[in-house]
Design an enzyme around this catalytic site. Structure first.
Site, PDB file in Angstrom:
ATOM      1  N   VAL A  74       0.862  -1.186   0.000  1.00 25.68           N
ATOM      2  CA  VAL A  74       0.000   0.000   0.000  1.00 25.68           C
ATOM      3  C   VAL A  74       0.898   1.236   0.000  1.00 25.68           C
ATOM      4  CG1 VAL A  74      -1.770   1.281   1.268  1.00 25.68           C
ATOM      5  CG2 VAL A  74      -1.854  -1.222   1.195  1.00 25.68           C
ATOM      6  N   GLU A 106       2.825 -14.970   4.886  1.00 22.18           N
ATOM      7  CA  GLU A 106       3.979 -14.691   5.732  1.00 22.18           C
ATOM      8  C   GLU A 106       4.100 -13.177   5.836  1.00 22.18           C
ATOM      9  OE1 GLU A 106       4.608 -18.527   3.670  1.00 22.18           O
ATOM     10  OE2 GLU A 106       4.588 -16.515   2.797  1.00 22.18           O
ATOM     11  N   ASN A 111       6.472  -6.116  11.570  1.00 24.22           N
ATOM     12  CA  ASN A 111       5.510  -5.286  10.835  1.00 24.22           C
ATOM     13  C   ASN A 111       4.193  -5.234  11.609  1.00 24.22           C
ATOM     14  OD1 ASN A 111       3.833  -4.006   8.996  1.00 24.22           O
ATOM     15  ND2 ASN A 111       4.688  -5.088   7.227  1.00 24.22           N
ATOM     16  N   TYR A 118      -3.997  -8.249   9.573  1.00 23.43           N
ATOM     17  CA  TYR A 118      -4.260  -9.659   9.326  1.00 23.43           C
ATOM     18  C   TYR A 118      -5.058 -10.286  10.470  1.00 23.43           C
ATOM     19  CZ  TYR A 118      -0.716  -9.055   5.679  1.00 23.43           C
ATOM     20  OH  TYR A 118      -0.003  -8.622   4.590  1.00 23.43           O
TER      21      TYR A 118
END
Length: 157
Positions: A74, A106, A111, A118
C-alpha cells in the site's frame, strides 16, 4: 476507489509501490512482477483512486484448497485508509470462488501494522520462520479459514 485486476500496463505503478514499500533487499524484481501479472494461476488486484493512480496492489495464488497471499503493498500516503483490507477481502472472495478453504501468508515479525490488519481479518499465527526475509528478519506465518456464509462477518460486511 476501485479494485480491479492489474495488468502488465500497471507494472510501472506497481514497481513504484514496491520501491516505497520494501527495503531494497526485499523488493521483487520487475521480472518477478511481470511474471505475477501474466501467470494464469495468479490473481493480482490493484486498488486505484478516481484518477487511476495505484494506491495498493496484492497478488494471490491458489492450489487445491489452499490460497496464498503472496504480496501486498500500500502506498505510504494511503496506509490506514482501508486499502490493504479491501484488497485482502477481494482476494479472499477470489480464493473462495475457486474452492479454497484456507489462506496462508507470511509477514515480517516486526511489521506491527500488517500483523494487526491480518488479525482483524481473521488470520492466526501458526508458526515462525527464522531469517525468512534475511538474517535477523523473521516471518510470522498466518492462516485463515475461508468458510462461506458465516465468513461474511470476518470479511467485514
Amino acid at each position: 476507489m476501485i479494485i480491479t485486476h492489474a495488468s502488465v500496463a500497471d507494472l510501472d505503478g506497481i514497481l513504484a509501490l514496491e520501491q516505497d514499500g520494501f527495503a531494497r533487499e526485499e523488493q521483487w524484481s520487475p521480472t518477478a512482477w511481470a511474471e505475477e501479472l501474466t501467470a494464469e494461476d495468479r490473481c493480482v488486484l490493484a486498488h486505484t483512486d478516481s484518477d487511476g493512480q495505484i494506491l495498493g496492489v496484492a497478488t494471490f495464488s491458489c492450489a487445491e484448497d489452499m490460497a496464498d497471499l503472496n504480496r501486498v503493498i500500500v502506498h505510504p500516503q494511503a496506509r490506514g485508509r482501508g486499502v490493504g483490507a479491501s484488497l485482502l477481502r477481494a482476494g479472499l472472495e477470489w480464493a473462495q470462488a475457486l474452492g479454497a478453504t484456507r489462506m496462508l501468508l507470511e509477514v515480517r515479525k516486526d511489521n506491527a501494522s500488517a500483523l494487526s490488519l491480518y488479525r482483524r481479518l481473521g488470520f492466526d499465527q501458526i508458526s515462525l520462520r527464522q531469517d525468512y526475509y534475511g538474517p535477523g528478519r523473521d516471518a510470522v506465518v498466518m492462516l485463515r479459514p475461508i468458510e462461506g456464509e458465516e465468513d461474511e462477518w470476518a470479511l467485514g460486511r
